[in-house]
Design a protein around this motif. Structure first.
Motif, PDB file in Angstrom:
ATOM      1  N   MET A 149       1.643   1.644   0.918  1.00 20.75           N
ATOM      2  CA  MET A 149       2.144   0.436   0.044  1.00 20.75           C
ATOM      3  C   MET A 149       2.911   1.103  -1.051  1.00 20.75           C
ATOM      4  O   MET A 149       2.774   2.072  -1.652  1.00 20.75           O
ATOM      5  CB  MET A 149       0.867  -0.379  -0.406  1.00 20.75           C
ATOM      6  CG  MET A 149       0.071  -1.068   0.486  1.00 20.75           C
ATOM      7  SD  MET A 149      -1.190  -2.114  -0.266  1.00 20.75           S
ATOM      8  CE  MET A 149      -0.152  -3.425  -1.231  1.00 20.75           C
ATOM      9  N   ALA A 150       3.943   0.207  -1.370  1.00 17.18           N
ATOM     10  CA  ALA A 150       4.961   0.596  -2.278  1.00 17.18           C
ATOM     11  C   ALA A 150       4.477   0.498  -3.686  1.00 17.18           C
ATOM     12  O   ALA A 150       3.547  -0.565  -4.012  1.00 17.18           O
ATOM     13  CB  ALA A 150       6.452  -0.189  -2.403  1.00 17.18           C
ATOM     14  N   THR A 151       4.806   1.254  -4.860  1.00 16.85           N
ATOM     15  CA  THR A 151       4.466   1.078  -6.071  1.00 16.85           C
ATOM     16  C   THR A 151       5.565  -0.056  -6.789  1.00 16.85           C
ATOM     17  O   THR A 151       6.310  -0.421  -6.093  1.00 16.85           O
ATOM     18  CB  THR A 151       4.706   2.287  -7.156  1.00 16.85           C
ATOM     19  OG1 THR A 151       6.079   2.462  -7.041  1.00 16.85           O
ATOM     20  CG2 THR A 151       3.912   3.408  -6.253  1.00 16.85           C
ATOM     21  N   SER A 152       4.956  -0.595  -7.997  1.00 15.67           N
ATOM     22  CA  SER A 152       5.852  -1.659  -8.565  1.00 15.67           C
ATOM     23  C   SER A 152       7.126  -1.041  -8.983  1.00 15.67           C
ATOM     24  O   SER A 152       8.277  -1.719  -9.055  1.00 15.67           O
ATOM     25  CB  SER A 152       5.107  -2.219  -9.784  1.00 15.67           C
ATOM     26  OG  SER A 152       4.865  -1.054 -10.712  1.00 15.67           O
ATOM     27  N   GLU A 153       7.187   0.324  -9.465  1.00 20.43           N
ATOM     28  CA  GLU A 153       8.652   0.825  -9.424  1.00 20.43           C
ATOM     29  C   GLU A 153       9.475   0.857  -8.323  1.00 20.43           C
ATOM     30  O   GLU A 153      10.608   0.713  -8.813  1.00 20.43           O
ATOM     31  CB  GLU A 153       8.232   2.396 -10.190  1.00 20.43           C
ATOM     32  CG  GLU A 153       7.563   2.339 -11.548  1.00 20.43           C
ATOM     33  CD  GLU A 153       6.393   2.071 -11.464  1.00 20.43           C
ATOM     34  OE1 GLU A 153       5.557   1.908 -12.529  1.00 20.43           O
ATOM     35  OE2 GLU A 153       5.489   2.227 -10.222  1.00 20.43           O
ATOM     36  N   GLU A 154       8.938   1.068  -7.243  1.00 17.07           N
ATOM     37  CA  GLU A 154       9.633   1.053  -5.913  1.00 17.07           C
ATOM     38  C   GLU A 154      10.237  -0.182  -5.676  1.00 17.07           C
ATOM     39  O   GLU A 154      11.395  -0.252  -5.064  1.00 17.07           O
ATOM     40  CB  GLU A 154       8.821   1.616  -4.797  1.00 17.07           C
ATOM     41  CG  GLU A 154       8.532   3.238  -5.175  1.00 17.07           C
ATOM     42  CD  GLU A 154       7.679   3.814  -3.777  1.00 17.07           C
ATOM     43  OE1 GLU A 154       7.928   5.024  -3.560  1.00 17.07           O
ATOM     44  OE2 GLU A 154       6.563   2.999  -3.664  1.00 17.07           O
ATOM     45  N   LEU A 155       9.176  -1.120  -5.683  1.00 21.61           N
ATOM     46  CA  LEU A 155       9.808  -2.549  -5.659  1.00 21.61           C
ATOM     47  C   LEU A 155      10.900  -2.851  -6.338  1.00 21.61           C
ATOM     48  O   LEU A 155      11.945  -3.597  -5.977  1.00 21.61           O
ATOM     49  CB  LEU A 155       8.553  -3.461  -5.519  1.00 21.61           C
ATOM     50  CG  LEU A 155       7.484  -3.267  -4.339  1.00 21.61           C
ATOM     51  CD1 LEU A 155       6.207  -4.259  -4.890  1.00 21.61           C
ATOM     52  CD2 LEU A 155       7.966  -3.620  -3.100  1.00 21.61           C
ATOM     53  N   ALA A 156      10.728  -2.555  -7.715  1.00 16.96           N
ATOM     54  CA  ALA A 156      11.664  -2.768  -8.632  1.00 16.96           C
ATOM     55  C   ALA A 156      12.966  -2.263  -8.372  1.00 16.96           C
ATOM     56  O   ALA A 156      14.362  -2.733  -8.303  1.00 16.96           O
ATOM     57  CB  ALA A 156      11.302  -2.553 -10.102  1.00 16.96           C
TER      58      ALA A 156
END
Length: 228
Positions: A149-156
């Protein structure tokens, strides 16, 4: 008012209409999947024979639904942002398939009288060593993000990119996402007690393995490599 003045308003209206249509379609697919899950006559689907709260069936269903929802979010972003037809089609396929599967899993959880997520906030506890598997799992019982799963930073960062840079990063994140979920599906396909849960997990494993190979090809064609 001139035609120049009305054009932006028309474009804005078209965009808003499209967003509403997409949202309605997503909700419809999710509800359809849930209905299918509720209508399927599961062996032991009565309350007395429902899987136990610590079973592989419930744990996998809870965790994979959460895992899928992030994949759906990334696929939806790619479908809207990419200019590449092949990637847009891939994103659409992932989004539609996983939406239906999430609906089905949530329907089963409702049928079993189980919560949609684990009550203690941990993931993959159901993958701990059992009488069937003495190897255990280093990820079992973990809190926070599940593997892949991607982190919130990666999604941003994904949302901030465009063009080829966006395409490559989406493929990298989605490939890692598929690879992270594979051991979960493999374990459930082998150890789940309810036949339809084992079948769903096996189908996930097969389809996502095929998609993973395709994503590796698309990444290589763009001169990039999978994430470490």
């Amino acid at each position: 008012m001139t035609s120049e003045d009305t054009a932006p308003q028309q474009r804005g209206s078209t965009t808003a209409t499209r967003a509403v249509v997409v949202t309605v379609a997503v909700v419809a697919v999710l509800l359809l999947g849930a209905a299918v899950g509720l209508l399927i006559q599961l062996p032991g689907s009565d309350s007395a024979g429902a899987p136990g709260r610590d079973s592989v069936d419930i744990g996998f269903t809870q965790d994979m639904a959460v895992h899928h929802l992030q994949g759906i979010t990334m696929a939806n972003t790619a479908r809207d942002k990419t200019a590449n037809p092949a990637i847009r089609q891939l994103a659409f396929d992932i989004e539609s398939t996983q939406l239906e599967q999430v609906g089905r899993m949530k329907g089963w959880l409702s049928l079993w009288g189980a919560p949609e997520q684990s009550s203690d906030g941990t993931h993959m506890k159901w993958m701990e060593s059992s009488s069937h598997d003495h190897t255990g799992s280093s990820s079992a019982g973990q809190t926070g993000l599940m593997p892949g799963m991607a982190t919130s930073e990666e999604l941003a960062r994904l949302r901030s990119l465009s063009g080829t840079e966006f395409d490559v990063y989406f493929l990298q994140l989605m490939l890692r996402h598929h690879q992270g979920g594979a051991p979960m599906a493999q374990y459930a396909a082998t150890h789940a007690g309810v036949p339809v849960v084992r079948t769903l997990a096996d189908n996930m494993l097969k389809s996502q393995s095929s998609e993973s190979e395709y994503m590796k090809q698309l990444i290589a064609e763009r001169g990039a490599a999978p994430l470490p």
